[in-house]
Design a protein around this motif. Sequence first.
Motif, PDB file in Angstrom:
ATOM      1  N   THR A  13       0.820  -1.217   0.000  1.00 49.44           N
ATOM      2  CA  THR A  13       0.000   0.000   0.000  1.00 49.44           C
ATOM      3  C   THR A  13       0.853   1.267   0.000  1.00 49.44           C
ATOM      4  OG1 THR A  13      -0.212   0.174   2.413  1.00 49.44           O
ATOM      5  CG2 THR A  13      -1.869  -1.162   1.250  1.00 49.44           C
ATOM      6  N   ASN A  22      -3.953  -6.164  -6.253  1.00 52.89           N
ATOM      7  CA  ASN A  22      -4.579  -6.621  -5.021  1.00 52.89           C
ATOM      8  C   ASN A  22      -4.852  -8.115  -5.144  1.00 52.89           C
ATOM      9  OD1 ASN A  22      -6.083  -6.982  -2.704  1.00 52.89           O
ATOM     10  ND2 ASN A  22      -7.905  -5.957  -3.486  1.00 52.89           N
ATOM     11  N   ALA A  24      -7.204 -10.132  -4.471  1.00 57.73           N
ATOM     12  CA  ALA A  24      -8.609  -9.939  -4.113  1.00 57.73           C
ATOM     13  C   ALA A  24      -9.335 -11.270  -3.936  1.00 57.73           C
ATOM     14  CB  ALA A  24      -9.300  -9.129  -5.213  1.00 57.73           C
ATOM     15  N   GLY A  30     -13.282  -6.328  -0.369  1.00 59.89           N
ATOM     16  CA  GLY A  30     -12.303  -6.270   0.715  1.00 59.89           C
ATOM     17  C   GLY A  30     -12.366  -7.552   1.521  1.00 59.89           C
ATOM     18  N   VAL A  34      -3.734  -8.770   2.266  1.00 61.19           N
ATOM     19  CA  VAL A  34      -3.433  -7.696   1.314  1.00 61.19           C
ATOM     20  C   VAL A  34      -4.719  -6.975   0.908  1.00 61.19           C
ATOM     21  CG1 VAL A  34      -2.590  -7.214  -1.032  1.00 61.19           C
ATOM     22  CG2 VAL A  34      -1.394  -8.862   0.397  1.00 61.19           C
ATOM     23  N   ASP A  35      -5.758  -7.742   0.641  1.00 60.43           N
ATOM     24  CA  ASP A  35      -7.034  -7.182   0.191  1.00 60.43           C
ATOM     25  C   ASP A  35      -7.573  -6.160   1.195  1.00 60.43           C
ATOM     26  OD1 ASP A  35      -9.308  -6.865  -1.391  1.00 60.43           O
ATOM     27  OD2 ASP A  35     -10.237  -8.741  -0.744  1.00 60.43           O
ATOM     28  N   ILE A  38      -5.311  -2.972   1.382  1.00 59.48           N
ATOM     29  CA  ILE A  38      -5.483  -2.064   0.242  1.00 59.48           C
ATOM     30  C   ILE A  38      -6.793  -1.294   0.358  1.00 59.48           C
ATOM     31  CG2 ILE A  38      -5.933  -2.019  -2.255  1.00 59.48           C
ATOM     32  CD1 ILE A  38      -3.694  -4.170  -2.497  1.00 59.48           C
ATOM     33  N   HIS A  39      -7.863  -1.976   0.709  1.00 59.05           N
ATOM     34  CA  HIS A  39      -9.146  -1.287   0.869  1.00 59.05           C
ATOM     35  C   HIS A  39      -9.086  -0.251   1.999  1.00 59.05           C
ATOM     36  CE1 HIS A  39     -12.165  -2.925  -1.932  1.00 59.05           C
ATOM     37  NE2 HIS A  39     -11.354  -3.971  -1.978  1.00 59.05           N
ATOM     38  N   CYS A  50     -15.313  -0.921  -6.991  1.00 62.94           N
ATOM     39  CA  CYS A  50     -15.566  -2.364  -6.944  1.00 62.94           C
ATOM     40  C   CYS A  50     -17.061  -2.664  -6.970  1.00 62.94           C
ATOM     41  CB  CYS A  50     -14.921  -2.986  -5.707  1.00 62.94           C
ATOM     42  SG  CYS A  50     -13.125  -3.139  -5.818  1.00 62.94           S
ATOM     43  N   VAL A  78      -5.557   0.278  -8.914  1.00 56.64           N
ATOM     44  CA  VAL A  78      -5.449  -1.021  -8.253  1.00 56.64           C
ATOM     45  C   VAL A  78      -6.039  -2.044  -9.217  1.00 56.64           C
ATOM     46  CG1 VAL A  78      -6.155  -2.482  -6.317  1.00 56.64           C
ATOM     47  CG2 VAL A  78      -5.662  -0.056  -5.920  1.00 56.64           C
ATOM     48  N   HIS A  80      -7.338  -5.680  -9.274  1.00 58.20           N
ATOM     49  CA  HIS A  80      -7.816  -6.690  -8.332  1.00 58.20           C
ATOM     50  C   HIS A  80      -7.790  -8.042  -9.041  1.00 58.20           C
ATOM     51  CE1 HIS A  80      -9.422  -3.451  -5.710  1.00 58.20           C
ATOM     52  NE2 HIS A  80      -9.555  -2.845  -6.875  1.00 58.20           N
ATOM     53  N   SER A 104      -3.836  -9.588 -15.090  1.00 57.16           N
ATOM     54  CA  SER A 104      -3.348  -8.337 -14.493  1.00 57.16           C
ATOM     55  C   SER A 104      -2.437  -7.595 -15.468  1.00 57.16           C
ATOM     56  CB  SER A 104      -2.592  -8.626 -13.195  1.00 57.16           C
ATOM     57  OG  SER A 104      -3.444  -9.205 -12.240  1.00 57.16           O
TER      58      SER A 104
END
Length: 173
Positions: A13, A22, A24, A30, A34-35, A38-39, A50, A78, A80, A104
Amino acid sequence: MDIILTVIKGDITKVEADAIVNAANTSLLGGSGVDGAIHRAGGKDILEDCQKIRNKQGKCKIGEAVITTGGNLPAKFVIHAVGPVWSNGTKNETELLTSAYTNSLNLAIQNNIETIAFPNISTGIYKFPKKEAAIIAINTVNSFEDNLNIIKEIIFVCYDDENYTIYNNILKK
C-alpha cells in the motif's frame, strides 16, 4: 526492451507505482490480508469502484482481474486479481494463478501502466505453496515479456522474509 524486475520486502500500500495488484477475493469487497490492507489504505473510492464493477458483471471469477482507481494510495490504479485457494493442486490452481497474473498484465497494458507492483497472490490465507507461486509469477512475467512494450518495471512486493528470500533466489538464477 528489457523490463526491470525488482523484489522488495514491504507494504504494497506504500509502493509508488502506476498500479498495484490486489490479491482480491471474488466479492471484490475487501477482506483480510493484502485485500483488506489495500481497501483500508485506499479509502472508499476503491470500494465504490468495486461495487460498480459488481453491479455490472457480478463477482470476479478466480483467475480474472479488474481495475479500479487507486483512491488514497500512492498508486494511480489497483488491479484486483483473484487467485485460487490451494487444494493440493487438484483444481487447476496452477493455471488459475497463471491466469490471474496474465490478466493483471493485460489490464496494465490496456491502461498504459508503466510500473506495476504484485503481492504474492494466493500465498496467504489461500495457502498456495510460496515457492510454486513465486515460480508461476516470475515465469508468467518472463513469458509475457515480448508483449510488454508499455510496462517498464515489475515490482514483486513481499510482505514476509520467506517470500522475499524465495523471489530473490529464483531471480538470481
